[in-house]
Motif scaffolding. Structure first.
Motif, mmCIF file in Angstrom:
data_model
loop_
_atom_site.group_PDB
_atom_site.id
_atom_site.type_symbol
_atom_site.label_atom_id
_atom_site.label_comp_id
_atom_site.label_asym_id
_atom_site.label_seq_id
_atom_site.Cartn_x
_atom_site.Cartn_y
_atom_site.Cartn_z
ATOM 1 N N ASP A 217 0.846 -1.193 0.000
ATOM 2 C CA ASP A 217 0.000 0.000 0.000
ATOM 3 C C ASP A 217 0.872 1.229 0.000
ATOM 4 O OD1 ASP A 217 -2.543 -1.010 -0.128
ATOM 5 O OD2 ASP A 217 -2.640 -1.415 2.016
ATOM 6 N N ARG A 218 0.407 2.237 -0.756
ATOM 7 C CA ARG A 218 1.222 3.434 -0.902
ATOM 8 C C ARG A 218 1.568 4.056 0.448
ATOM 9 N NH1 ARG A 218 -0.705 5.680 -5.228
ATOM 10 N NH2 ARG A 218 1.137 5.131 -6.391
ATOM 11 N N ASP A 219 0.655 3.989 1.400
ATOM 12 C CA ASP A 219 0.915 4.684 2.670
ATOM 13 C C ASP A 219 1.806 3.872 3.619
ATOM 14 O OD1 ASP A 219 -0.627 2.663 3.586
ATOM 15 O OD2 ASP A 219 -2.314 3.904 4.263
ATOM 16 N N GLY A 220 2.284 2.726 3.140
ATOM 17 C CA GLY A 220 3.216 1.965 3.979
ATOM 18 C C GLY A 220 2.541 0.981 4.923
ATOM 19 N N SER A 221 1.189 1.015 4.991
ATOM 20 C CA SER A 221 0.507 0.051 5.875
ATOM 21 C C SER A 221 0.179 -1.190 5.058
ATOM 22 C CB SER A 221 -0.787 0.658 6.401
ATOM 23 O OG SER A 221 -1.642 0.945 5.296
ATOM 24 N N HIS A 222 1.244 -1.954 4.719
ATOM 25 C CA HIS A 222 1.044 -3.084 3.813
ATOM 26 C C HIS A 222 0.171 -4.153 4.476
ATOM 27 C CE1 HIS A 222 4.066 -0.896 1.750
ATOM 28 N NE2 HIS A 222 5.029 -1.224 2.574
ATOM 29 N N ASP A 223 -0.722 -4.752 3.690
ATOM 30 C CA ASP A 223 -1.619 -5.772 4.251
ATOM 31 C C ASP A 223 -0.971 -7.152 4.190
ATOM 32 O OD1 ASP A 223 -3.664 -3.853 4.539
ATOM 33 O OD2 ASP A 223 -4.154 -4.048 2.396
ATOM 34 N N PHE A 224 -1.087 -7.868 5.290
ATOM 35 C CA PHE A 224 -0.536 -9.220 5.383
ATOM 36 C C PHE A 224 -1.452 -10.198 4.641
ATOM 37 C CE2 PHE A 224 -0.282 -13.218 7.963
ATOM 38 C CZ PHE A 224 1.035 -13.542 7.670
ATOM 39 N N ILE A 225 -0.904 -10.920 3.655
ATOM 40 C CA ILE A 225 -1.710 -11.913 2.942
ATOM 41 C C ILE A 225 -1.550 -13.285 3.604
ATOM 42 C CG2 ILE A 225 -2.006 -13.148 0.742
ATOM 43 C CD1 ILE A 225 -1.228 -10.569 -0.716
ATOM 44 N N GLY A 226 -0.308 -13.641 3.912
ATOM 45 C CA GLY A 226 -0.083 -14.936 4.536
ATOM 46 C C GLY A 226 1.400 -15.230 4.623
ATOM 47 N N GLU A 227 1.718 -16.448 5.103
ATOM 48 C CA GLU A 227 3.137 -16.774 5.314
ATOM 49 C C GLU A 227 3.360 -18.253 5.038
ATOM 50 O OE1 GLU A 227 3.689 -15.909 9.479
ATOM 51 O OE2 GLU A 227 2.594 -17.683 10.096
ATOM 52 N N PHE A 228 4.645 -18.608 4.841
ATOM 53 C CA PHE A 228 5.009 -20.031 4.786
ATOM 54 C C PHE A 228 6.455 -20.144 5.254
ATOM 55 C CE2 PHE A 228 5.925 -18.228 0.637
ATOM 56 C CZ PHE A 228 7.123 -18.797 0.235
ATOM 57 N N ALA A 229 6.868 -21.355 5.604
ATOM 58 C CA ALA A 229 8.231 -21.543 6.121
ATOM 59 C C ALA A 229 8.927 -22.612 5.300
ATOM 60 C CB ALA A 229 8.188 -21.954 7.585
ATOM 61 N N THR A 230 10.252 -22.502 5.218
ATOM 62 C CA THR A 230 11.035 -23.493 4.484
ATOM 63 C C THR A 230 12.433 -23.496 5.095
ATOM 64 O OG1 THR A 230 11.847 -24.130 2.298
ATOM 65 C CG2 THR A 230 11.584 -21.761 2.701
ATOM 66 N N SER A 231 13.397 -24.073 4.413
ATOM 67 C CA SER A 231 14.787 -24.033 4.875
ATOM 68 C C SER A 231 15.657 -24.081 3.629
ATOM 69 C CB SER A 231 15.086 -25.259 5.745
ATOM 70 O OG SER A 231 14.997 -26.427 4.942
ATOM 71 N N TYR A 232 16.927 -23.784 3.807
ATOM 72 C CA TYR A 232 17.838 -23.840 2.659
ATOM 73 C C TYR A 232 17.788 -25.235 2.025
ATOM 74 C CZ TYR A 232 22.165 -24.203 0.000
ATOM 75 O OH TYR A 232 23.083 -24.432 -1.002
ATOM 76 N N ARG A 233 17.791 -26.268 2.887
ATOM 77 C CA ARG A 233 17.843 -27.628 2.345
ATOM 78 C C ARG A 233 16.606 -27.918 1.483
ATOM 79 N NH1 ARG A 233 21.359 -31.210 3.810
ATOM 80 N NH2 ARG A 233 21.728 -30.453 5.919
ATOM 81 N N GLU A 234 15.456 -27.467 1.967
ATOM 82 C CA GLU A 234 14.208 -27.706 1.234
ATOM 83 C C GLU A 234 14.207 -26.924 -0.086
ATOM 84 O OE1 GLU A 234 9.841 -26.651 2.498
ATOM 85 O OE2 GLU A 234 10.622 -28.287 3.749
ATOM 86 N N LEU A 235 14.650 -25.675 -0.008
ATOM 87 C CA LEU A 235 14.707 -24.851 -1.225
ATOM 88 C C LEU A 235 15.620 -25.503 -2.260
ATOM 89 C CD1 LEU A 235 15.052 -21.336 0.458
ATOM 90 C CD2 LEU A 235 13.140 -22.033 -0.990
ATOM 91 N N SER A 236 16.731 -26.058 -1.777
ATOM 92 C CA SER A 236 17.736 -26.556 -2.734
ATOM 93 C C SER A 236 17.233 -27.793 -3.473
ATOM 94 C CB SER A 236 19.047 -26.853 -2.025
ATOM 95 O OG SER A 236 18.861 -27.916 -1.115
ATOM 96 N N ARG A 237 16.230 -28.475 -2.914
ATOM 97 C CA ARG A 237 15.673 -29.642 -3.631
ATOM 98 C C ARG A 237 14.978 -29.211 -4.914
ATOM 99 N NH1 ARG A 237 13.521 -31.727 1.650
ATOM 100 N NH2 ARG A 237 15.293 -32.867 2.512
ATOM 101 N N ALA A 238 14.633 -27.946 -4.982
ATOM 102 C CA ALA A 238 13.888 -27.447 -6.141
ATOM 103 C C ALA A 238 14.731 -27.469 -7.407
ATOM 104 C CB ALA A 238 13.430 -26.030 -5.876
ATOM 105 N N GLN A 239 16.008 -27.849 -7.273
ATOM 106 C CA GLN A 239 16.822 -27.922 -8.482
ATOM 107 C C GLN A 239 16.261 -29.014 -9.392
ATOM 108 O OE1 GLN A 239 20.859 -28.252 -7.061
ATOM 109 N NE2 GLN A 239 20.807 -26.248 -6.145
ATOM 110 N N SER A 240 15.596 -30.008 -8.794
ATOM 111 C CA SER A 240 15.083 -31.102 -9.629
ATOM 112 C C SER A 240 13.570 -31.036 -9.851
ATOM 113 C CB SER A 240 15.455 -32.443 -8.995
ATOM 114 O OG SER A 240 15.073 -32.427 -7.635
ATOM 115 N N GLN A 241 12.845 -30.305 -8.989
ATOM 116 C CA GLN A 241 11.381 -30.249 -9.194
ATOM 117 C C GLN A 241 10.858 -28.905 -8.709
ATOM 118 O OE1 GLN A 241 12.019 -32.941 -6.385
ATOM 119 N NE2 GLN A 241 10.389 -32.450 -4.965
#
Length: 532
Positions: A217-241
């Protein structure tokens, strides 16, 4: 250098003196270091004692902070293993003095030095191996997109962006990256971005990485849509899928029974590259070649007059000689042949009094190299007695000469550093800019030390720190010039050692980055140092 370059020294000795009557000596190695700019030796640490050997390989290592731009003197003493701090002459097996830069600059980071200090005896040798401690220098490049995010804006769709946090030991989170905002869509595709592994997870591959999705939002009061969690190890698996994450909003989840998610985020690509350091290239065999050019123009004043910048008094070196010594002594550790081409410019040269802008200080056009920094100083003083200071002050010829040499080997095995010492009154500014812009595509850097009281605006412009240097519409590919005024380093107390160490530090500080920027743009990787 990058703060936090830590170097580990492994120590061993060969053919030590045998001091024990009934068995072999029990050696230990004690390392002393000098404080920056002081000559006092302080104990830094000691290895374990190894009993009954003349060829010890010590397990305990020394970990030192390494700075390319400083001369870091080390002293290794080898007493027999009395653990007392003070050892007598009868317990002394020898010592060696070495600069850390010499060990790193040695082939494959290995250096062997004779031990000395026991009169009339051969004391054997000390072997040092320097290795840079890996502090996880990997860099990640990744790209994400989202689908069916919640609509947050009353008119139109959402303007989503992502915020990445790494988790700390104590369970708190630290922000480490924000993507750009993609306007008016519930299915954004963000640009790929890079982030060091250190920043994302501090080198711990299983540590939680939390990602929040916001609507901007222009005024800086950005609205929270949602969240998720991961880790480097999980992210790195994405090299194959592809990996798909559900974006969840805990508040909505509690309130609505039928809540599934607030959209999904997909990791489109993930790759890791190692970032090489200056030490990697030096250990891989890259040689630094050091060339000196000294200003012999009349604006320096007659060398015989005490007011001249070239005046040689019996009591003190001139500003030219001091600057040359300060920078040269640090850089010579990285130059294996210790041969330095040295030129003068802006003088009338015997026998026929022709004006020259690149005359060899040793008067040998076939081979302008001098032996060590001492050799350069000798030739410089010799030239002062034989040439006539004149003008104009042209930098371009000597820059083009070094550039010509640099252009012959561009595979990363050679890198050139040109030191120009000048009173700063430059006559060929246009040609010099052109020469530097051309040189910026070559494996070379230029250091300019300005001596005397002049205003050095022209030198500041060449430095290119504030504004990238250009010539006839062409911009320098990299910033390769570092300028410092000598007068900033002459302190009134007259502590020359300290002020010259500071001068060397400031002019050399940018060299590692400049070398890396050349290697990177050419995609040159350091040669692997072969294991034994």
């Amino acid at each position: 250098s990058v703060p936090g370059t830590k170097v580990e020294l492994t120590v061993s000795c060969r053919n030590l003196l045998d001091m024990d009557t009934f068995s072999k000596s029990d050696p230990v190695v004690v390392l002393f270091v000098q404080g920056s700019g002081s000559s006092e030796w302080k104990e830094f640490g000691r290895t374990e004692v190894i009993d009954n050997t003349l060829n010890p390989d010590f397990v305990r290592k020394f970990v030192l902070d390494y700075y390319f731009e400083e001369k870091q003197n080390l002293r290794f003493d080898v007493p027999v293993g009395s653990q007392s701090a003070v050892f007598g002459a009868q317990d002394f097996l020898g010592q060696a003095f070495v600069a850390l830069g010499e060990v790193i600059g040695a082939q494959r980071g290995r250096l062997e030095r004779p031990l000395t200090g026991v009169p009339g005896k051969r004391c054997g040798t000390i072997r040092l191996l320097a290795e840079e401690l890996s502090n996880c220098r990997d860099i990640i490049t990744m790209q994400l997109c989202a689908n069916k995010l919640d609509k947050k804006d009353f008119f139109g769709k959402s303007d989503p962006f992502l915020v990445f946090y790494r988790s700390n030991e104590d369970g708190t989170f630290t922000i480490c990256h924000k993507t750009e905002v993609v306007k008016n869509t519930l299915n954004p595709v963000w640009q790929p971005f890079t982030i060091p592994v250190r920043a994302l997870c501090n080198g711990d591959y299983d540590r939680t990485v939390k990602i929040d999705v916001y609507d901007w939002d222009r005024d800086g009061s950005h609205d929270f849509i949602g969240e998720f969690a991961t880790s480097y190890r999980e992210l790195s698996r994405a090299q194959s899928q592809f990996t798909v994450y559900e974006v969840l909003n805990p508040r909505k989840k509690c309130k609505k029974k039928k809540y599934v998610n607030s959209g999904t985020v997909t990791l489109l690509s993930f790759s890791v590259e190692s970032e090489f350091t200056f030490v990697d290239y030096i250990r891989g065999g890259t040689q630094l070649n050091f060339t000196v050019a000294i200003d012999f123009t009349a604006s320096n004043g007659l060398p015989s007059q005490p007011t001249s910048l070239h005046y040689v008094s019996p009591y003190q070196l001139s500003a030219y000689a001091l600057a040359l010594k300060a920078v040269g002594e640090v850089i010579q550790d990285y130059d294996s042949d210790k041969l330095f081409p040295a030129y003068g410019f802006g003088a009338k040269v015997p026998p026929d009094g022709k004006i020259s802008h690149q005359f060899p200080l040793n008067n040998n056009a076939e081979n302008p190299s001098c032996c060590g920094i001492e050799g350069v100083l000798e030739s410089y003083l010799q030239s002062l007695r034989t040439v006539q200071l004149y003008g104009p002050t042209n930098f371009a010829p000597v820059i083009n000469q070094v550039a010509g040499t640099a252009a012959q080997v561009t595979d990363g095995s050679q890198y050139h550093v040109l030191l120009i010492i000048t009173d700063g009154v430059i006559s060929d500014m246009l040609q010099t800019k052109e020469a530097i812009v051309t040189a910026s595509a070559l494996p070379m850097s230029i250091i300019i030390v300005g001596v005397g009281p002049a205003e050095f605006e022209a030198m500041e412009e060449l430095d290119g720190d504030e504004v990238r240097l250009s010539s006839r519409g062409r911009f320098a590919e990299r910033d390769i010039v570092q300028f410092v005024p000598f007068r900033d380093y002459v302190d009134d107390s007259g502590n020359q050692v300290l002020s010259m160490a500071r001068l060397a530090k400031d002019v050399l500080a940018e060299i590692p980055e400049q070398l890396l920027s050349y290697m990177k743009t050419r995609d040159i990787k350091p040669r692997r140092a072969d294991p034994e």
